[in-house]
Design an enzyme around this catalytic site. Structure first.
Site, PDB file in Angstrom:
ATOM      1  CG  HIS A  46      -5.909  -7.398  -1.479  1.00  0.00           C
ATOM      2  ND1 HIS A  46      -4.338  -8.339  -1.847  1.00  0.00           N
ATOM      3  CD2 HIS A  46      -6.482  -6.533  -2.875  1.00  0.00           C
ATOM      4  CE1 HIS A  46      -4.568  -7.864  -3.029  1.00  0.00           C
ATOM      5  NE2 HIS A  46      -5.219  -7.474  -3.858  1.00  0.00           N
ATOM      6  CB  SER A  69     -10.236  -6.755  -1.912  1.00  0.00           C
ATOM      7  OG  SER A  69     -10.537  -5.009  -2.643  1.00  0.00           O
ATOM      8  CG  MET A  82      -4.812 -11.708 -10.610  1.00  0.00           C
ATOM      9  SD  MET A  82      -5.814 -10.710  -9.004  1.00  0.00           S
ATOM     10  CE  MET A  82      -7.015 -10.049  -9.970  1.00  0.00           C
ATOM     11  CG  MET A 132      -3.690  -4.482 -10.464  1.00  0.00           C
ATOM     12  SD  MET A 132      -5.810  -5.146 -10.145  1.00  0.00           S
ATOM     13  CE  MET A 132      -5.849  -4.940  -8.029  1.00  0.00           C
ATOM     14  CG  ASP A 188      -7.951 -10.112  -5.649  1.00  0.00           C
ATOM     15  OD1 ASP A 188      -8.596  -9.679  -5.526  1.00  0.00           O
ATOM     16  OD2 ASP A 188      -6.954  -9.258  -5.900  1.00  0.00           O
ATOM     17  CG  MET A 212      -6.578  -0.860 -10.095  1.00  0.00           C
ATOM     18  SD  MET A 212      -8.708  -1.085 -10.547  1.00  0.00           S
ATOM     19  CE  MET A 212      -8.878  -2.433  -9.381  1.00  0.00           C
ATOM     20  CG  ASP A 224      -7.278  -4.424  -4.924  1.00  0.00           C
ATOM     21  OD1 ASP A 224      -6.545  -4.515  -5.458  1.00  0.00           O
ATOM     22  OD2 ASP A 224      -8.492  -4.643  -4.208  1.00  0.00           O
ATOM     23  CG  HIS A 283      -3.060  -6.360  -6.861  1.00  0.00           C
ATOM     24  ND1 HIS A 283      -4.393  -6.839  -6.458  1.00  0.00           N
ATOM     25  CD2 HIS A 283      -2.991  -6.976  -7.738  1.00  0.00           C
ATOM     26  CE1 HIS A 283      -4.621  -8.059  -7.511  1.00  0.00           C
ATOM     27  NE2 HIS A 283      -3.107  -7.459  -8.252  1.00  0.00           N
TER      28      HIS A 283
END
Length: 225
Positions: free
Chosen positions: A37, A12, A142, A73, A176, A41, A39, A71
């Site tokens: 990966h 990540s 998670m 979120m 993760d 958000m 992230d 990912h």
């Protein structure tokens, strides 16, 4: 576990120097990362903001071949499917918690040529995500609360991983959050085969050795069973 499962390590980049995103990402790949990966958000589903599809698209412009997993979120994962597909994302992993029609989102992701990952937060029972295994490519469990890097690994989440591995031997299961050399054994024994590691890999004195250690640990468990 089946021999058909692969042990894959996806660092990540959340804790990397984001002003050097391309260099940091390329370094991770050169050091043996199997995928990246990413992230994403939105400041709603989680309190933090990171980056969106324009940044991912720029990164894809520099890194042509690597497998990108975003990912998501975010509160409205359906909103970013088309832009992320356009940005060159290979797998779109989203949280089921804020979504009314998970099957619909999965279908749209596949229509846009991406693989589907379904993710749950620590407080969400595994039965909630189990409903979607037949239409997803991977389940993400998670092992910290999503939204911030550097949190402590929640070992109690391994019960979810064990349950999925026992009942779905060929399922790709990703973990993760707080995963590194000190917690990888626990993840491998529970049955995880896609490993996201942020701080432990990014901050390692020897990234290559750390990635190899993580992969070898998982690989040895997979091939033992």
């Amino acid at each position: 576990m089946s021999r058909h499962l692969k042990a894959l390590i996806g660092p990540s980049i959340l804790n990397a120097d984001l002003s050097k995103l391309h260099e940091e990402s390329q370094k991770l790949l050169d050091n043996g990362a199997d995928y990246l990966h990413l992230d994403v958000m939105d400041g709603h589903f989680v309190p933090n903001l990171t980056f969106g599809h324009p940044v991912v698209k720029c990164l894809r412009g520099k890194i042509k071949e690597a497998f990108f997993e975003t990912h998501m979120m975010v509160s409205k994962p359906e909103q970013w499917i088309a832009p992320m597909a356009d940005a060159g994302v290979n797998q779109y992993t989203f949280h089921i918690e804020p979504v009314d029609n998970v099957a619909d989102v999965c279908r749209k992701i596949k229509e846009h040529g991406m693989k589907v990952g379904v993710a749950i937060k620590p407080g969400t029972p595994v039965s909630e995500v189990e409903k979607y295994i037949n239409i997803a490519d991977m389940v993400l469990i998670m092992t910290v609360e999503p939204g911030f890097g550097g949190q402590k690994f929640m070992e109690d989440q391994m019960e979810k991983v064990k349950y999925l591995r026992e009942n779905y031997p060929l399922l790709d299961i990703e973990v993760d959050g707080g995963v590194g050399p000190s917690t990888i054994n626990c993840c491998a024994k529970a049955g995880a085969n896609w490993i996201v590691s942020g701080t432990a890999v990014i901050g390692a004195a020897d990234q290559s050795a750390t990635i190899k250690l993580l992969r070898d640990t998982v690989h040895n468990v997979i091939n033992k069973n």
